[in-house]
Design a protein around this motif. Sequence first.
Motif, short mmCIF file in Angstrom:
data_model
loop_
_atom_site.label_atom_id
_atom_site.label_comp_id
_atom_site.label_asym_id
_atom_site.label_seq_id
_atom_site.Cartn_x
_atom_site.Cartn_y
_atom_site.Cartn_z
N ALA A 56 -7.22 -15.48 -35.50
CA ALA A 56 -8.28 -14.51 -35.76
C ALA A 56 -9.54 -15.22 -36.25
CB ALA A 56 -7.81 -13.48 -36.79
N LEU A 59 -10.91 -17.19 -32.87
CA LEU A 59 -11.32 -16.39 -31.72
C LEU A 59 -11.88 -15.02 -32.10
CD1 LEU A 59 -8.30 -17.14 -29.37
CD2 LEU A 59 -10.51 -18.29 -29.45
N TRP A 61 -11.12 -11.17 -34.16
CA TRP A 61 -10.01 -10.23 -34.10
C TRP A 61 -9.90 -9.64 -32.70
CZ3 TRP A 61 -5.61 -8.83 -35.76
CH2 TRP A 61 -5.09 -7.60 -35.41
N HIS A 62 -8.69 -9.66 -32.17
CA HIS A 62 -8.39 -9.04 -30.87
C HIS A 62 -7.07 -8.30 -31.00
CE1 HIS A 62 -11.53 -11.15 -28.68
NE2 HIS A 62 -11.26 -12.17 -29.44
N TRP A 63 -6.99 -7.16 -30.32
CA TRP A 63 -5.77 -6.34 -30.39
C TRP A 63 -4.56 -7.05 -29.79
CZ3 TRP A 63 -5.13 -2.68 -33.65
CH2 TRP A 63 -6.23 -1.98 -34.12
N GLU A 64 -4.77 -8.05 -28.97
CA GLU A 64 -3.64 -8.77 -28.38
C GLU A 64 -2.80 -9.48 -29.44
OE1 GLU A 64 -6.66 -8.80 -27.14
OE2 GLU A 64 -6.44 -8.12 -25.10
N ASN A 89 -4.57 -14.26 -22.79
CA ASN A 89 -5.06 -12.93 -22.46
C ASN A 89 -6.44 -12.68 -23.08
OD1 ASN A 89 -4.70 -10.50 -21.08
ND2 ASN A 89 -4.03 -9.46 -22.94
N VAL A 90 -6.65 -13.15 -24.30
CA VAL A 90 -7.97 -13.01 -24.94
C VAL A 90 -9.01 -13.76 -24.12
CG1 VAL A 90 -9.32 -13.74 -26.95
CG2 VAL A 90 -7.14 -12.57 -27.27
N TYR A 91 -8.70 -14.96 -23.69
CA TYR A 91 -9.64 -15.74 -22.89
C TYR A 91 -9.91 -15.05 -21.55
CZ TYR A 91 -11.69 -19.41 -20.09
OH TYR A 91 -12.50 -20.12 -19.26
N LYS A 93 -9.69 -11.84 -20.77
CA LYS A 93 -10.48 -10.62 -20.94
C LYS A 93 -11.93 -10.95 -21.29
CE LYS A 93 -7.04 -7.21 -22.09
NZ LYS A 93 -6.57 -6.26 -23.10
N SER A 94 -12.15 -11.97 -22.13
CA SER A 94 -13.52 -12.31 -22.49
C SER A 94 -14.26 -12.88 -21.29
CB SER A 94 -13.56 -13.30 -23.64
OG SER A 94 -13.12 -14.57 -23.23
#
Length: 117
Positions: A56, A59, A61-64, A89-91, A93-94
């Motif tokens: 967190a 990167l 905060w992300h819901w993943e 997944n965060v990467y 989506k961004s």
Amino acid sequence: MADDAVKITAGPRLKIAMMIAVAADVLQLAVFPYFVEGAMSPADDILDLSVAGILAYLLGWHWEFMPSFLAKLVPGVDMIPLWTIAVANVYRKSRQMTVRMEGGPGTEPAGGDKRPL
């Protein structure tokens, strides 16, 4: 670019986050089952809390991260490399959000009205 959008590049923060996620998953898959009691292990819980906090911080905060953290508490599910999947997944989506905001395919306004004002 919108004010609330966060662009995550494949720079040092993402690389460090991916290395931490992979290291945490390897520890939980390869090392902890031999030395600790599984899902009820304090060492496993401390590792998950630490990884969640570090990711967190790196990167944002992300819901993943929430399903990854909660799923690690379920016996058997902790054998899936969820931290690595969450960072990837965060990467992903961004990166999709960045392409849309920079004028990639599919960014034409609704209605397709291109007449000059």
